[in-house]
Design an enzyme around this catalytic site. Structure first.
Site, PDB file in Angstrom:
ATOM      1  N   TRP A  13       0.821  -1.230   0.000  1.00 41.98           N
ATOM      2  CA  TRP A  13       0.000   0.000   0.000  1.00 41.98           C
ATOM      3  C   TRP A  13       0.845   1.264   0.000  1.00 41.98           C
ATOM      4  CZ3 TRP A  13      -4.731  -0.735   3.819  1.00 41.98           C
ATOM      5  CH2 TRP A  13      -5.485  -1.844   3.391  1.00 41.98           C
ATOM      6  N   LYS A  14       2.139   1.131   0.208  1.00 41.19           N
ATOM      7  CA  LYS A  14       3.036   2.297   0.256  1.00 41.19           C
ATOM      8  C   LYS A  14       2.500   3.323   1.259  1.00 41.19           C
ATOM      9  CE  LYS A  14       4.640   1.065  -4.296  1.00 41.19           C
ATOM     10  NZ  LYS A  14       5.181   1.437  -5.590  1.00 41.19           N
ATOM     11  N   HIS A  98      12.705  -2.684  -0.879  1.00 41.69           N
ATOM     12  CA  HIS A  98      11.935  -2.193  -2.024  1.00 41.69           C
ATOM     13  C   HIS A  98      12.759  -1.132  -2.762  1.00 41.69           C
ATOM     14  CE1 HIS A  98       8.875  -0.112  -4.350  1.00 41.69           C
ATOM     15  NE2 HIS A  98       8.189  -1.240  -4.288  1.00 41.69           N
ATOM     16  N   GLU A 100      12.065   1.655  -3.874  1.00 37.90           N
ATOM     17  CA  GLU A 100      11.889   3.032  -3.381  1.00 37.90           C
ATOM     18  C   GLU A 100      12.733   3.266  -2.138  1.00 37.90           C
ATOM     19  OE1 GLU A 100       7.624   2.865  -3.278  1.00 37.90           O
ATOM     20  OE2 GLU A 100       7.590   2.864  -5.463  1.00 37.90           O
ATOM     21  N   GLU A 170      11.363  -6.951  -9.258  1.00 36.40           N
ATOM     22  CA  GLU A 170      10.640  -5.742  -9.648  1.00 36.40           C
ATOM     23  C   GLU A 170      11.547  -4.816 -10.454  1.00 36.40           C
ATOM     24  OE1 GLU A 170       7.098  -4.915  -6.866  1.00 36.40           O
ATOM     25  OE2 GLU A 170       8.858  -3.978  -5.992  1.00 36.40           O
ATOM     26  N   GLY A 176       4.874   1.470 -11.070  1.00 29.69           N
ATOM     27  CA  GLY A 176       4.029   2.664 -11.085  1.00 29.69           C
ATOM     28  C   GLY A 176       4.010   3.385 -12.423  1.00 29.69           C
ATOM     29  N   SER A 216       3.593  -2.789 -12.090  1.00 26.77           N
ATOM     30  CA  SER A 216       2.391  -2.592 -12.906  1.00 26.77           C
ATOM     31  C   SER A 216       1.616  -3.887 -13.157  1.00 26.77           C
ATOM     32  CB  SER A 216       2.729  -1.882 -14.222  1.00 26.77           C
ATOM     33  OG  SER A 216       3.261  -0.582 -13.960  1.00 26.77           O
ATOM     34  N   GLY A 237       1.483  -2.812  -6.303  1.00 32.78           N
ATOM     35  CA  GLY A 237       1.415  -1.495  -5.686  1.00 32.78           C
ATOM     36  C   GLY A 237       0.062  -0.861  -5.961  1.00 32.78           C
ATOM     37  N   GLY A 238       0.034   0.006  -6.972  1.00 35.09           N
ATOM     38  CA  GLY A 238      -1.158   0.802  -7.283  1.00 35.09           C
ATOM     39  C   GLY A 238      -2.467   0.020  -7.277  1.00 35.09           C
TER      40      GLY A 238
HETATM   41  P1  PGA Z   1       3.064  -0.932  -8.955  1.00 30.23           P
HETATM   42  O1  PGA Z   1       4.093  -1.076  -7.729  1.00 30.23           O
HETATM   43  O2  PGA Z   1       2.222  -2.185  -8.950  1.00 30.23           O
HETATM   44  O3  PGA Z   1       2.271   0.297  -8.644  1.00 30.23           O
HETATM   45  O4  PGA Z   1       3.859  -0.816 -10.197  1.00 30.23           O
HETATM   46  C1  PGA Z   1       4.734  -2.275  -7.445  1.00 30.23           C
HETATM   47  C2  PGA Z   1       5.627  -2.115  -6.250  1.00 30.23           C
HETATM   48  O5  PGA Z   1       6.191  -1.019  -6.062  1.00 30.23           O
HETATM   49  O6  PGA Z   1       5.794  -3.051  -5.446  1.00 30.23           O
END
Ligand code: PGA
Length: 255
Positions: A13-14, A98, A100, A170, A176, A216, A237-238
């Site tokens: 969920w970030k 991750h 990020e 990833e 994203g 994605s 993610g999203g």
């Molecule tokens: P995303 O993110 O599905 O929005 O591309 C994946 C993630 O960061 O784990």
């Protein structure tokens, strides 16, 4: 998808969702995935929502995970959260390394390794993220980047520990952005990671380890991704922020 490995669909969920929003999402999601069998379902809300989400998951088939942890069990580390604290709040999983965190918070492979060992010591299932950037892919060094992340990230684990962890491949350029790796490319990288794990820990460990794809993942591409030989789940993610989309991903059908 090998029938030996149980696929894991995890939602990251970030930094989204207040407590009331998190509870509402869990309520909608839990009924939409109630019939899903033969797969593990994990959601990773922000730290602030974990304690409230845990009781809302009681009686559902959804497990709780966190998005990060500190490598020490306790101490003077302002703003940090430890593995025993995550266990205490009811987590069973934790995302580590991750992209990020690597990109914006300077996490290194050595940090990932320490966090991984802390998670295992607290009986949490780590989801260790690896993946190349766009410039690394364009420079043709994807394999060496990913094998370095796997080798340094998993260094020093006992084979029995390695067997229990989950790796998420990833590619950073797919996160994203709406740009997914093709199922063929994603599968080839997951197979390459499995080969790297074979070299480190042997075939039984590599055969048992779940390797997810992330970047994605959406309702309209999950079935194809999950129909491959080496992709054992998704880190989402999203699309994990919308109950209907995440439920559709959880309810994937593999050909
Ligand atoms: P995303 O993110 O599905 O929005 O591309 C994946 C993630 O960061 O784990």
């Amino acid at each position: 998808m090998s029938n030996k490995r149980i696929p894991v669909i995890a939602g990251n969920w970030k930094m989204y969702k207040t407590i009331p929003e998190a509870i509402a999402l869990v309520q909608e999601l839990s009924s939409a995935v109630a019939g899903a069998t033969g797969r593990e379902i994990v959601i990773c809300p922000p730290f602030t929502a974990l304690a409230a989400v845990k009781p809302a998951l009681a009686g559902t088939n959804i497990k709780l995970g966190a998005q990060n942890l500190n490598w020490d069990p306790q101490g003077a580390f302002t703003g940090e959260i430890s593995a025993p604290m995550l266990k205490d709040v009811g987590c069973d999983y934790v995302i580590i390394g991750h992209s990020e965190r690597r990109q914006y918070f300077a996490e290194t492979d050595e940090n990932v390794n320490r966090k991984l060992k802390a998670a295992l010591a607290a009986d949490l299932i780590p989801i260790v993220c690896v993946g190349e950037s766009l410039s690394e892919r364009e420079a043709g060094i994807t394999s060496s980047v990913v094998s370095r992340q796997v080798k340094l990230g998993l260094a020093g684990l006992a084979p029995d520990e390695a067997k229990t962890i989950i790796i998420a491949y990833e590619p950073i350029w797919a996160i994203g952005t709406g740009r997914t790796a093709t199922a063929e490319d994603a599968n080839a990288m997951c197979a390459f990671i499995r080969l790297t794990v074979t070299g480190m820990f042997g075939t039984p460990v590599a055969d048992a380890m779940r390797i997810q794809y992330g970047g994605s993942v959406k309702p309209d591409n999950v079935d194809e991704l999950m129909s491959t030989s080496d992709i054992d789940g998704a880190l989402v993610g999203g699309a994990s922020l919308k109950a209907a989309d995440f439920a559709r991903i959880v309810n994937f059908t593999a050909k």
